[in-house]
Design an enzyme around this catalytic site. Sequence first.
Site, PDB file in Angstrom:
ATOM      1  N   LEU A 252       0.900  -1.044  -0.042  1.00  0.00           N
ATOM      2  CA  LEU A 252       0.013  -0.125  -0.035  1.00  0.00           C
ATOM      3  C   LEU A 252       1.002   1.368   0.088  1.00  0.00           C
ATOM      4  O   LEU A 252       1.479   1.500   1.019  1.00  0.00           O
ATOM      5  CB  LEU A 252      -0.781  -0.102   1.246  1.00  0.00           C
ATOM      6  CG  LEU A 252      -1.843  -1.204   1.401  1.00  0.00           C
ATOM      7  CD1 LEU A 252      -2.498  -1.182   2.713  1.00  0.00           C
ATOM      8  CD2 LEU A 252      -2.862  -1.331   0.460  1.00  0.00           C
ATOM      9  N   GLU A 253       0.843   1.988  -0.938  1.00  0.00           N
ATOM     10  CA  GLU A 253       1.666   3.049  -1.297  1.00  0.00           C
ATOM     11  C   GLU A 253       0.765   4.284  -1.180  1.00  0.00           C
ATOM     12  O   GLU A 253      -0.108   4.646  -2.236  1.00  0.00           O
ATOM     13  CB  GLU A 253       2.555   3.312  -2.543  1.00  0.00           C
ATOM     14  CG  GLU A 253       3.617   4.104  -2.497  1.00  0.00           C
ATOM     15  CD  GLU A 253       3.477   5.529  -2.831  1.00  0.00           C
ATOM     16  OE1 GLU A 253       3.063   6.446  -2.109  1.00  0.00           O
ATOM     17  OE2 GLU A 253       3.173   5.816  -4.192  1.00  0.00           O
TER      18      GLU A 253
END
Length: 433
Positions: A252-253
Amino acid sequence: MAGTKTLLTLENFIGGKFLPCNSYIDSYDPSTGEVYCKVPNSGKAEIEAAVEAAREAFPGWSARSPQERAQVLVRLADVLEESLEEFAQAESKDQGKTITLARSMDIPRAVHNFRFFASSLLHHTSECTHMDHAGCLHYTVRAPVGIAGLISPWNLPLYLLTWKIAPAIAAGNTVIAKPSELTSVTAWMLCKLFYKAGVPPGVVNIVFGTGPSVGEALVSHPEVPLISFTGSQPTAEQITRLSAPHCKKLSLELGGKNPAIIFEDADLEECIPATVRSSFANQVRSYVQKACAEGAQILCGEGVDKMSLPSRNQTGYFMLPTVITDIKDESSCMKEEIFGPVTCVVPFDSEEEVIKRANNVKYGLAATVWSSNVGRVHRVAKKLQCGLVWTNCWLIRELNLPFGGMKSSGIGREGAKDSYDFFTEIKTITVKH
């Protein structure tokens, strides 16, 4: 009817074929504010079809050697580079960024993503140990995870889509990608190149639509064991909830509130141009109104200067670069991510003070530090709570090294080794002899 404009109509790409959809979403040209494109409004049925295609393609693609997969990625980079100008024009029109930026950064970086992961794939090593007293040899092997679900954002459409597709298929996975419904055109154009590059049908499937319809169907599908997402924190929270029952691998960026720390001994000739570029790259208005309500001063830009536009662009999404001062650290403009040509300039007195203030946000993606004092550069960079610190430069990337954030900026890292680890499963094998 005379005078009616012909709209560009996109189609899903599933199993190597373009497939129409029952309904479509309007997509707008940000320079005029007018609808110019129709994007498929897909749902569970299209995701099911994509899963079936990816499942069927997985055995053959994963069985290919790393060298064979790398050759396909290199060909894909080549054919994309041949169409660089066409893609740059399309990215500029669809996303709203300047043609210069799309031509010099976005599309070349997309080309490089395929070339980089084609090369890095060939240089990974495994671990091996020997237990003489037990007569055992231990070693590790890595295998592709299966079907990778990839969700990319609107701000760097092809740049970040290829940053996910390239390592996923290089490692032997098949993929289902969902680009942002706001900026889908270059993803659709990329699909046209897969056959030319020799990508087998079903290895890459791209399904267009919104997060609630396509994104949730993809994330919650039990046969998609891995999700790579770049986007907002609220969406990431929903992805985490939907993935939890299946124990999926997640990368998850998320968002960032990246400070640019400029000390008194900074080289301003280098610092100012880079800081201006990093501060004024995207667009939004409401935060300026919030700043005014909170008592901040607007030095230039929104609400201060007049913008002159050609008649055809009067209804477009344009905004003047805006500089805000006399603003408190607790202001939403100082705490929240602003996708716009808006920057806040505030003074500080010491290293300790600026480090504390820079870390006083929920995000921790990146920062820049400008100083001619080498010791100071190292001290400050070490204490900043973020995953990446540029010192006396900005946006110079070494793709072999990790990229990702701390705190609310996400989970996981991306890069040569980190992406390979994420898109594969490791297994330890013991052989007694």
